[in-house]
Write an enzyme that holds these catalytic residues in place. Structure first.
Site, PDB file in Angstrom:
ATOM      1  N   ASP A 244       0.922  -1.428   0.047  1.00  9.70           N
ATOM      2  CA  ASP A 244       0.114   0.021   0.128  1.00  9.70           C
ATOM      3  C   ASP A 244       0.890   1.110  -0.120  1.00  9.70           C
ATOM      4  O   ASP A 244       0.511   2.199   0.468  1.00  9.70           O
ATOM      5  CB  ASP A 244      -0.875   0.013   1.163  1.00  9.70           C
ATOM      6  CG  ASP A 244      -1.996   0.953   1.222  1.00  9.70           C
ATOM      7  OD1 ASP A 244      -2.408   1.455   0.032  1.00  9.70           O
ATOM      8  OD2 ASP A 244      -2.448   1.506   2.459  1.00  9.70           O
TER       9      ASP A 244
ATOM     10  N   ASP B  28       2.410   2.580   7.999  1.00 13.37           N
ATOM     11  CA  ASP B  28       1.152   1.724   7.621  1.00 13.37           C
ATOM     12  C   ASP B  28       1.247   0.377   7.010  1.00 13.37           C
ATOM     13  O   ASP B  28       1.172   0.338   5.907  1.00 13.37           O
ATOM     14  CB  ASP B  28       0.238   2.858   6.657  1.00 13.37           C
ATOM     15  CG  ASP B  28      -1.154   2.591   6.514  1.00 13.37           C
ATOM     16  OD1 ASP B  28      -1.719   1.506   7.350  1.00 13.37           O
ATOM     17  OD2 ASP B  28      -1.740   3.246   5.834  1.00 13.37           O
TER      18      ASP B  28
HETATM   19  N1  LIG Z   1       4.413   6.518  14.068  1.00 14.20           N
HETATM   20  C1  LIG Z   1       3.908   7.578  13.803  1.00 14.20           C
HETATM   21  N2  LIG Z   1       4.508   8.784  14.052  1.00 14.20           N
HETATM   22  C2  LIG Z   1       3.816  10.009  13.537  1.00 14.20           C
HETATM   23  N3  LIG Z   1       2.768  10.059  12.799  1.00 14.20           N
HETATM   24  C3  LIG Z   1       2.250   9.028  12.215  1.00 14.20           C
HETATM   25  C4  LIG Z   1       2.882   7.531  12.832  1.00 14.20           C
HETATM   26  N4  LIG Z   1       2.093   6.835  12.238  1.00 14.20           N
HETATM   27  C5  LIG Z   1       0.931   7.391  11.330  1.00 14.20           C
HETATM   28  N5  LIG Z   1       1.066   8.764  11.584  1.00 14.20           N
HETATM   29  C6  LIG Z   1       0.248   9.652  10.978  1.00 14.20           C
HETATM   30  O1  LIG Z   1      -1.260   9.208  10.943  1.00 14.20           O
HETATM   31  C7  LIG Z   1      -1.543   9.072   9.474  1.00 14.20           C
HETATM   32  C8  LIG Z   1      -2.325   8.027   9.296  1.00 14.20           C
HETATM   33  O2  LIG Z   1      -1.839   6.800   9.655  1.00 14.20           O
HETATM   34  P1  LIG Z   1      -1.749   5.314   8.892  1.00 14.20           P
HETATM   35  O3  LIG Z   1      -1.276   5.713   7.579  1.00 14.20           O
HETATM   36  O4  LIG Z   1      -0.953   4.363   9.423  1.00 14.20           O
HETATM   37  O5  LIG Z   1      -3.439   4.835   9.058  1.00 14.20           O
HETATM   38  P2  LIG Z   1      -4.562   4.833   7.867  1.00 14.20           P
HETATM   39  O6  LIG Z   1      -5.754   4.285   8.363  1.00 14.20           O
HETATM   40  O7  LIG Z   1      -3.924   4.176   6.636  1.00 14.20           O
HETATM   41  O8  LIG Z   1      -4.769   5.966   7.549  1.00 14.20           O
HETATM   42  P3  LIG Z   1      -5.150   6.794   5.923  1.00 14.20           P
HETATM   43  O9  LIG Z   1      -6.673   6.884   6.182  1.00 14.20           O
HETATM   44  O10 LIG Z   1      -4.237   7.915   5.997  1.00 14.20           O
HETATM   45  O11 LIG Z   1      -4.732   5.693   5.047  1.00 14.20           O
HETATM   46  C9  LIG Z   1      -0.142   8.932   8.796  1.00 14.20           C
HETATM   47  O12 LIG Z   1      -0.442   9.540   7.395  1.00 14.20           O
HETATM   48  C10 LIG Z   1       0.659   9.947   9.307  1.00 14.20           C
HETATM   49  O13 LIG Z   1       0.637  11.334   9.237  1.00 14.20           O
HETATM   50 MG   LIG Z   2      -2.274   5.161   5.399  1.00 17.73          MG
END
Ligand SMILES: Nc1ncnc2c1ncn2[C@@H]1O[C@H](COP(=O)(O)OP(=O)(O)OP(=O)(O)O)[C@@H](O)[C@H]1O
Ligand SMILES: [Mg+2]
Length: 238
Positions: free
Chosen positions: A175, A192
């Site tokens: 992804d 992610d």
């Molecule tokens: N470990 C981390 N430290 C800081 N920020 C983070 C971290 N993990 C995630 N984020 C922030 O949170 C956002 C969403 O995280 P993630 O991509 O894991 O979840 P998601 O459910 O896929 O969200 P999306 O709807 O954006 O796809 C990331 O784009 C980033 O900005």
């Molecule tokens: Mg994401």
């Protein structure tokens, strides 16, 4: 009994009671009580599949990802069912979401142990995952929001991480995009990992091609011309 439980819950989690269902609130509280964090600070992102928060453990910042009881759980099931690591998975909503969280935890751990730049995962319980916070008081921006100052150098670091992920951790992100790469002080951190798949997964090579094509498309807009097929070859070659 329920009232008593509510009364023993620290005030600091009450602020979040409207964003979590009862079971999730209990899971968050349970994880906090193991000493993983003292309090959730603020939401980072209310995402499609999860809500992300900053949290504090002493002076340390942490990131807490809380998987939502998503409506796309059928898609989650389809992703995981062919993976031999999840043989015997039940078609039950909550168990699928919890397995999704464990899957991300394990994938992050496997990547981290093989020195891929990802947030270190600390703990997982039910639909709550605690990991290293990437940033300095503020979360580092997604690549989409902060293009690298030196696209070539950044790209080389990223592709080398994708290669290590493939060669050593035996995983494909599946992804990957400018939304799932953070620009942490001009160095990539891949996030992610809930969709990441083992190389034994039937579509692993197609997924790798897709990941690399998407990243090459992004970098092309920054003036870096890479033939994605050649790049795939470099990642796969021993
Ligand atoms: N470990 C981390 N430290 C800081 N920020 C983070 C971290 N993990 C995630 N984020 C922030 O949170 C956002 C969403 O995280 P993630 O991509 O894991 O979840 P998601 O459910 O896929 O969200 P999306 O709807 O954006 O796809 C990331 O784009 C980033 O900005
Ligand atoms: Mg994401």
């Amino acid at each position: 009994m329920a009232e008593q439980k509510e009364a023993t819950r620290p005030e600091r989690f009450k602020a979040f009671s409207h964003v979590f269902d009862e079971g999730t609130l209990r899971a968050v509280f349970k994880v906090a009580s193991t000493g993983q964090f003292e309090a959730l600070l603020s939401p980072i992102k209310i995402g499609k599949e999860a809500n992300l928060f900053t949290a504090k453990k002493g002076e340390d910042w942490r990131c807490v990802k809380v998987y939502r009881i998503a409506s796309n759980f059928k898609k989650m099931f389809e992703y995981m069912a062919p993976d031999p690591r999840y043989a015997g998975l039940k078609r039950n909503k909550m168990s699928i979401i919890n397995t999704w969280a464990i899957k991300e935890y394990r994938n992050l751990l496997r990547a981290r142990e093989n020195e891929v730049r990802v947030p270190t995962p600390y703990y997982v319980f039910k639909n709550v995952l605690v990991m290293e916070f990437i940033g300095h008081n503020e979360p580092s921006p997604q690549l989409n929001n902060k293009a690298p100052e030196d696209p070539e150098a950044f790209y080389e670091m990223l592709i080398s991480n994708i290669r290590t992920l493939y060669q050593k951790a035996r995983l494909v992100h599946a992804d990957l995009s400018q939304f799932n790469v953070l620009n942490y002080d001009e160095k990539p951190v891949i996030i992610d990992f809930s969709h990441a798949i083992d190389l034994r997964y039937p579509n692993a090579t197609q997924m790798l091609e897709r990941d690399i094509r998407i990243m090459c498309d992004y970098f092309r807009k920054l003036g870096l011309k890479k033939d994605y097929k050649e790049e795939v070859g470099k990642v796969i070659a021993k």
